[in-house]
Design a protein around this motif. Structure first.
Motif, PDB file in Angstrom:
ATOM      1  N   GLY A   1       6.214   8.734   9.999  1.00 59.58           N
ATOM      2  CA  GLY A   1       7.215   8.301   9.034  1.00 59.58           C
ATOM      3  C   GLY A   1       7.157   6.811   8.792  1.00 59.58           C
ATOM      4  O   GLY A   1       7.323   6.344   7.648  1.00 59.58           O
ATOM      5  N   MET A   2       6.908   6.016   9.834  1.00 59.05           N
ATOM      6  CA  MET A   2       6.835   4.563   9.665  1.00 59.05           C
ATOM      7  C   MET A   2       5.704   4.172   8.727  1.00 59.05           C
ATOM      8  O   MET A   2       5.851   3.253   7.901  1.00 59.05           O
ATOM      9  CB  MET A   2       6.658   3.895  11.028  1.00 59.05           C
ATOM     10  CG  MET A   2       7.903   3.935  11.910  1.00 59.05           C
ATOM     11  SD  MET A   2       7.743   2.934  13.410  1.00 59.05           S
ATOM     12  CE  MET A   2       6.519   3.894  14.308  1.00 59.05           C
ATOM     13  N   VAL A   3       4.575   4.846   8.831  1.00 63.56           N
ATOM     14  CA  VAL A   3       3.426   4.532   7.975  1.00 63.56           C
ATOM     15  C   VAL A   3       3.720   4.921   6.527  1.00 63.56           C
ATOM     16  O   VAL A   3       3.492   4.130   5.598  1.00 63.56           O
ATOM     17  CB  VAL A   3       2.172   5.260   8.488  1.00 63.56           C
ATOM     18  CG1 VAL A   3       1.018   5.083   7.510  1.00 63.56           C
ATOM     19  CG2 VAL A   3       1.776   4.746   9.865  1.00 63.56           C
ATOM     20  N   LEU A   4       4.229   6.133   6.302  1.00 67.64           N
ATOM     21  CA  LEU A   4       4.497   6.587   4.944  1.00 67.64           C
ATOM     22  C   LEU A   4       5.593   5.764   4.279  1.00 67.64           C
ATOM     23  O   LEU A   4       5.530   5.474   3.068  1.00 67.64           O
ATOM     24  CB  LEU A   4       4.890   8.066   4.958  1.00 67.64           C
ATOM     25  CG  LEU A   4       3.854   9.038   5.523  1.00 67.64           C
ATOM     26  CD1 LEU A   4       4.345  10.480   5.376  1.00 67.64           C
ATOM     27  CD2 LEU A   4       2.505   8.868   4.833  1.00 67.64           C
ATOM     28  N   LEU A   5       6.605   5.378   5.031  1.00 63.36           N
ATOM     29  CA  LEU A   5       7.683   4.548   4.483  1.00 63.36           C
ATOM     30  C   LEU A   5       7.158   3.177   4.074  1.00 63.36           C
ATOM     31  O   LEU A   5       7.596   2.606   3.064  1.00 63.36           O
ATOM     32  CB  LEU A   5       8.801   4.407   5.510  1.00 63.36           C
ATOM     33  CG  LEU A   5       9.634   5.657   5.782  1.00 63.36           C
ATOM     34  CD1 LEU A   5      10.445   5.489   7.061  1.00 63.36           C
ATOM     35  CD2 LEU A   5      10.551   5.957   4.611  1.00 63.36           C
ATOM     36  N   CYS A   6       6.233   2.659   4.848  1.00 65.25           N
ATOM     37  CA  CYS A   6       5.603   1.379   4.506  1.00 65.25           C
ATOM     38  C   CYS A   6       4.861   1.494   3.184  1.00 65.25           C
ATOM     39  O   CYS A   6       4.976   0.614   2.312  1.00 65.25           O
ATOM     40  CB  CYS A   6       4.661   0.958   5.623  1.00 65.25           C
ATOM     41  SG  CYS A   6       3.773  -0.582   5.325  1.00 65.25           S
ATOM     42  N   MET A   7       4.093   2.574   3.002  1.00 62.74           N
ATOM     43  CA  MET A   7       3.372   2.784   1.746  1.00 62.74           C
ATOM     44  C   MET A   7       4.353   2.894   0.569  1.00 62.74           C
ATOM     45  O   MET A   7       4.138   2.302  -0.494  1.00 62.74           O
ATOM     46  CB  MET A   7       2.537   4.061   1.815  1.00 62.74           C
ATOM     47  CG  MET A   7       1.468   4.096   2.886  1.00 62.74           C
ATOM     48  SD  MET A   7       0.260   2.757   2.765  1.00 62.74           S
ATOM     49  CE  MET A   7       0.695   1.812   4.234  1.00 62.74           C
ATOM     50  N   ALA A   8       5.429   3.647   0.769  1.00 62.52           N
ATOM     51  CA  ALA A   8       6.406   3.844  -0.305  1.00 62.52           C
ATOM     52  C   ALA A   8       7.044   2.530  -0.723  1.00 62.52           C
ATOM     53  O   ALA A   8       7.220   2.261  -1.923  1.00 62.52           O
ATOM     54  CB  ALA A   8       7.478   4.832   0.156  1.00 62.52           C
ATOM     55  N   PHE A   9       7.407   1.704   0.236  1.00 68.22           N
ATOM     56  CA  PHE A   9       8.041   0.428  -0.077  1.00 68.22           C
ATOM     57  C   PHE A   9       7.129  -0.448  -0.931  1.00 68.22           C
ATOM     58  O   PHE A   9       7.545  -0.991  -1.960  1.00 68.22           O
ATOM     59  CB  PHE A   9       8.421  -0.297   1.216  1.00 68.22           C
ATOM     60  CG  PHE A   9       8.956  -1.680   0.995  1.00 68.22           C
ATOM     61  CD1 PHE A   9      10.253  -1.874   0.565  1.00 68.22           C
ATOM     62  CD2 PHE A   9       8.147  -2.791   1.211  1.00 68.22           C
ATOM     63  CE1 PHE A   9      10.752  -3.154   0.351  1.00 68.22           C
ATOM     64  CE2 PHE A   9       8.628  -4.076   1.001  1.00 68.22           C
ATOM     65  CZ  PHE A   9       9.937  -4.259   0.575  1.00 68.22           C
ATOM     66  N   PHE A  10       5.875  -0.592  -0.522  1.00 72.05           N
ATOM     67  CA  PHE A  10       4.977  -1.479  -1.256  1.00 72.05           C
ATOM     68  C   PHE A  10       4.564  -0.892  -2.607  1.00 72.05           C
ATOM     69  O   PHE A  10       4.282  -1.641  -3.549  1.00 72.05           O
ATOM     70  CB  PHE A  10       3.756  -1.814  -0.398  1.00 72.05           C
ATOM     71  CG  PHE A  10       4.040  -2.835   0.665  1.00 72.05           C
ATOM     72  CD1 PHE A  10       4.255  -4.159   0.333  1.00 72.05           C
ATOM     73  CD2 PHE A  10       4.127  -2.466   2.002  1.00 72.05           C
ATOM     74  CE1 PHE A  10       4.536  -5.116   1.301  1.00 72.05           C
ATOM     75  CE2 PHE A  10       4.412  -3.399   2.980  1.00 72.05           C
ATOM     76  CZ  PHE A  10       4.619  -4.731   2.635  1.00 72.05           C
ATOM     77  N   GLU A  11       4.526   0.428  -2.725  1.00 73.94           N
ATOM     78  CA  GLU A  11       4.284   1.022  -4.036  1.00 73.94           C
ATOM     79  C   GLU A  11       5.390   0.637  -5.016  1.00 73.94           C
ATOM     80  O   GLU A  11       5.132   0.317  -6.182  1.00 73.94           O
ATOM     81  CB  GLU A  11       4.190   2.546  -3.922  1.00 73.94           C
ATOM     82  CG  GLU A  11       2.889   3.047  -3.337  1.00 73.94           C
ATOM     83  CD  GLU A  11       2.845   4.572  -3.245  1.00 73.94           C
ATOM     84  OE1 GLU A  11       3.795   5.223  -3.734  1.00 73.94           O
ATOM     85  OE2 GLU A  11       1.867   5.106  -2.696  1.00 73.94           O
ATOM     86  N   CYS A  12       6.638   0.690  -4.548  1.00 73.99           N
ATOM     87  CA  CYS A  12       7.770   0.313  -5.408  1.00 73.99           C
ATOM     88  C   CYS A  12       7.741  -1.167  -5.751  1.00 73.99           C
ATOM     89  O   CYS A  12       8.058  -1.552  -6.890  1.00 73.99           O
ATOM     90  CB  CYS A  12       9.081   0.660  -4.715  1.00 73.99           C
ATOM     91  SG  CYS A  12       9.400   2.423  -4.573  1.00 73.99           S
ATOM     92  N   VAL A  13       7.365  -2.008  -4.786  1.00 77.97           N
ATOM     93  CA  VAL A  13       7.263  -3.441  -5.060  1.00 77.97           C
ATOM     94  C   VAL A  13       6.202  -3.704  -6.122  1.00 77.97           C
ATOM     95  O   VAL A  13       6.409  -4.460  -7.078  1.00 77.97           O
ATOM     96  CB  VAL A  13       6.950  -4.224  -3.770  1.00 77.97           C
ATOM     97  CG1 VAL A  13       6.614  -5.680  -4.082  1.00 77.97           C
ATOM     98  CG2 VAL A  13       8.128  -4.149  -2.797  1.00 77.97           C
ATOM     99  N   ALA A  14       5.040  -3.054  -5.957  1.00 79.05           N
ATOM    100  CA  ALA A  14       3.930  -3.287  -6.879  1.00 79.05           C
ATOM    101  C   ALA A  14       4.246  -2.827  -8.298  1.00 79.05           C
ATOM    102  O   ALA A  14       3.972  -3.543  -9.271  1.00 79.05           O
ATOM    103  CB  ALA A  14       2.674  -2.582  -6.366  1.00 79.05           C
ATOM    104  N   ILE A  15       4.823  -1.636  -8.426  1.00 80.24           N
ATOM    105  CA  ILE A  15       5.082  -1.078  -9.762  1.00 80.24           C
ATOM    106  C   ILE A  15       6.432  -1.519 -10.310  1.00 80.24           C
ATOM    107  O   ILE A  15       6.540  -1.954 -11.457  1.00 80.24           O
ATOM    108  CB  ILE A  15       5.004   0.460  -9.720  1.00 80.24           C
ATOM    109  CG1 ILE A  15       3.617   0.924  -9.273  1.00 80.24           C
ATOM    110  CG2 ILE A  15       5.348   1.041 -11.090  1.00 80.24           C
ATOM    111  CD1 ILE A  15       2.489   0.475 -10.184  1.00 80.24           C
ATOM    112  N   GLY A  16       7.479  -1.398  -9.506  1.00 84.59           N
ATOM    113  CA  GLY A  16       8.823  -1.703  -9.994  1.00 84.59           C
ATOM    114  C   GLY A  16       9.068  -3.169 -10.233  1.00 84.59           C
ATOM    115  O   GLY A  16       9.725  -3.542 -11.211  1.00 84.59           O
TER     116      GLY A  16
END
Length: 589
Positions: A447-462
């Protein structure tokens, strides 16, 4: 094709049409997404978390996180894959400084390919063992059974017991299903330092699983897109048959009540909300790049918004539906064993490979139900496995499209990927392989790894590429704008949720254990290296890019946050017909 910097970054959308293979039909894509997202987590993790966290009350945080995190991220990953027409790594040309996200998800896929399929190998072992007149785990007359084994209902214990301890104490008993799992399937050793020899039966089932996987994807999405018509739909037929049979068993109603009865007071516990959030990320298969790969094979004007809504509904419904099956069976098992349901409901492999085999052994025509159940597990697992492999293959092939994208060269590359992953996976089918499997499962795609990916995806796109800008791209592709809530999720809600759950998970991290065995520091260290191997890709790539880009720091940041688009004509939002027309013109030219 060469790449260039888009000269109109605020309004431009790129129409991509190259030699990339596309889905024959839109339904191929939808079924592939369903088959990928619906996996073992829907069958064993969701039902367990429901009963652990307040029954029906668990649906409240689950639905909230699904709406504000799961579905928005699912839509984001599919959309950028379709818009950029690239897989996990090169898709981040949309925001070059964050291309490390693509590298990270490819590393995660690399680890996932090696260990997820081991669960399929176990399921195959049980499947083949079910072809008998009497299930081998239903009695104590096998060569692997000990004198502690008992068929008495009162003798069942819900966790694996250490054989040596049982032998010493003399008065403890072990169920035959426990001994089948521990002493016949795993033949487990006492710890990570005792790997033992290979379990050749499991080596065989692992090889079969990889052969099936290879022939599902060797021709690309043209072959896998047809396989999912069976693998993504037939499990629902089996689940329905098993559910009808299970609800008719004695005690099934008690199990269903235990599963669904809401305990609102449990919502005061922060861990309930964390469990709901991490389950959404696991269930929707977010943050591993495979959804981006699937989306990249869509036609430019495919309605990815509609498809996302369909997949999201089916995925969450499947979790709930599987819970009905599992807990109706556990209710019956509770009556037969004379134990509370809380003592027979376990998570992970314990639920699938101990509790359910025990339950089917109590049914009339037990071998038939066992065959059906483990065949269903095989189909569910294969869907998720071959899409993950496809995600890895797509990410690498996008760097060498001339050599790896089509024909026999792709088939050879896929064979190399499958063969190498099989060799890595051999460490998990040794007698100490379960300890290795737990390290992979706990760290590589945690979960820690996937949450990290999700956060940076939102930063990059959003935040950097722009949520409004992606909306304009979506309008170009599908002809209208989705609900505005998704844009605000990318910008605000989803990154806040991801970061909050990540911080809580790190703060409440517990040492890795398997039953009563505590992993040594060096084993935990190996696992931490696996987790960091993906997460560190993001800052490492950003630092590397900044160091190797010319100009002042401001100029470097501007270059690295400007999308790299391929040289096709620019299409403004709302011009869908023109976009399709230019695609055809580009192909002819």
């Amino acid at each position: 094709m060469t790449e260039k910097i888009d000269e109109h970054p605020d309004t431009a959308a790129e129409v991509v049409e190259d030699e990339r293979i596309r889905w024959d039909k839109g339904l191929d894509f939808v079924l592939s997404c369903i088959g990928f997202a619906v996996g073992f987590g829907n069958i064993w993790r969701f039902p367990y978390l429901c009963y652990k966290n307040g029954g029906g009350a668990f649906f409240i945080p689950y639905i909230l996180f699904m709406v504000f995190a799961g579905i928005p991220l699912f839509l984001l990953e599919v959309t950028i894959g379709q818009f950029m027409s690239y897989g996990g790594i090169r898709v981040w040309n949309i925001c070059p400084i964050f291309k490390g996200i693509g590298l990270a998800t490819t590393v995660i896929d690399f680890w996932l390919n090696q260990y997820y399929i081991v669960i399929i190998a176990w399921a195959l072992f049980y499947f083949f063992s079910s072809f008998t007149t009497e299930l081998p785990w239903s009695h104590c007359r096998n060569k692997w059974n000990t004198f502690n084994c008992t068929e008495f209902k009162s003798g069942y214990v819900d966790q694996l017991s250490n054989y040596t301890a049982n032998e010493t104490r003399g008065y403890e008993t072990v169920s035959p299903v426990d001994e089948f799992w521990e002493r016949e399937v795993l033949q487990i050793t006492h710890g990570l330092s005792e790997m033992g020899g290979l379990r050749w039966n499991l080596v065989g089932t692992l090889l079969i699983a990889w052969v099936l996987n290879y022939f599902c994807i060797w021709k690309g999405v043209r072959s896998s897109g047809k396989v999912v018509y069976f693998t993504a739909t037939f499990p629902y037929v089996i689940i329905t048959i098993l559910l009808i049979r299970s609800v008719l068993l004695e005690g099934a109603a008690d199990g269903l009540i235990y599963y669904l009865k809401p305990d609102i007071t449990r919502l005061r516990d922060a861990q309930v909300w964390v469990d709901a959030g991490t389950q959404v990320f696991f269930s929707y298969a977010i943050g591993i790049g495979s959804l981006t790969a699937l989306g990249s094979y869509n036609k430019f004007n495919n309605n990815c918004y509609r498809d996302t809504m369909i997949v999201a509904f089916v995925n969450s419904f499947t979790s709930f539906y599987c819970g009905l099956l599992i807990f109706s069976v556990l209710g019956h098992m509770s009556v037969e064993e004379g134990l509370p349901i809380s003592n027979v409901a376990t998570t992970g492999p314990g639920l699938i490979f101990i509790a359910y085999p025990k339950a089917v052994s109590l049914m009339p025509f037990a071998p038939m139900w066992s065959c059906l159940f483990f065949f269903m597990l095989l189909l569910v697992g294969m869907d998720s496995q071959f899409v993950t492999v496809e995600g890895f293959v797509t990410a690498i092939a996008d760097f060498f499209p001339r050599y790896l994208r089509r024909g026999y060269k792709r088939e050879i590359f896929v064979l190399i990927v499958c063969a190498s992953s099989f060799l890595f996976g051999l460490s998990m089918v040794t007698r100490g392989g379960m300890y290795v499997f737990q390290i992979y499962d706990y760290f590589s795609a945690s979960g820690m790894v996937l949450l990290c990916m999700a956060f940076f995806e939102c930063v990059a796109i959003g935040w950097i590429y722009g949520g409004e800008r992606l909306y304009a791209n979506m309008e170009t592709m599908i002809g209208y704008r989705p609900l505005g809530i998704f844009k605000w999720c990318w910008i605000v809600f989803t990154p806040v949720i991801s970061l909050a759950i990540w911080i809580f998970s790190v703060a409440n991290w517990t040492p890795l254990k398997y039953e009563n065995y505590v992993y040594p520091p060096w084993g935990v260290g190996i696992g931490m290296c696996m987790a960091l191997s993906s997460m560190l890709c993001i800052p490492a790539w950003a630092i590397f890019s900044l160091a190797n880009t010319e100009g002042s720091m401001r100029e470097r940041l501007q270059k690295l946050t400007t999308p790299h688009l391929r040289p096709f004509q620019i299409v403004l939002p709302g011009k869908l017909e023109k976009a399709v027309e230019m695609q055809e013109m580009e192909k002819l030219s």
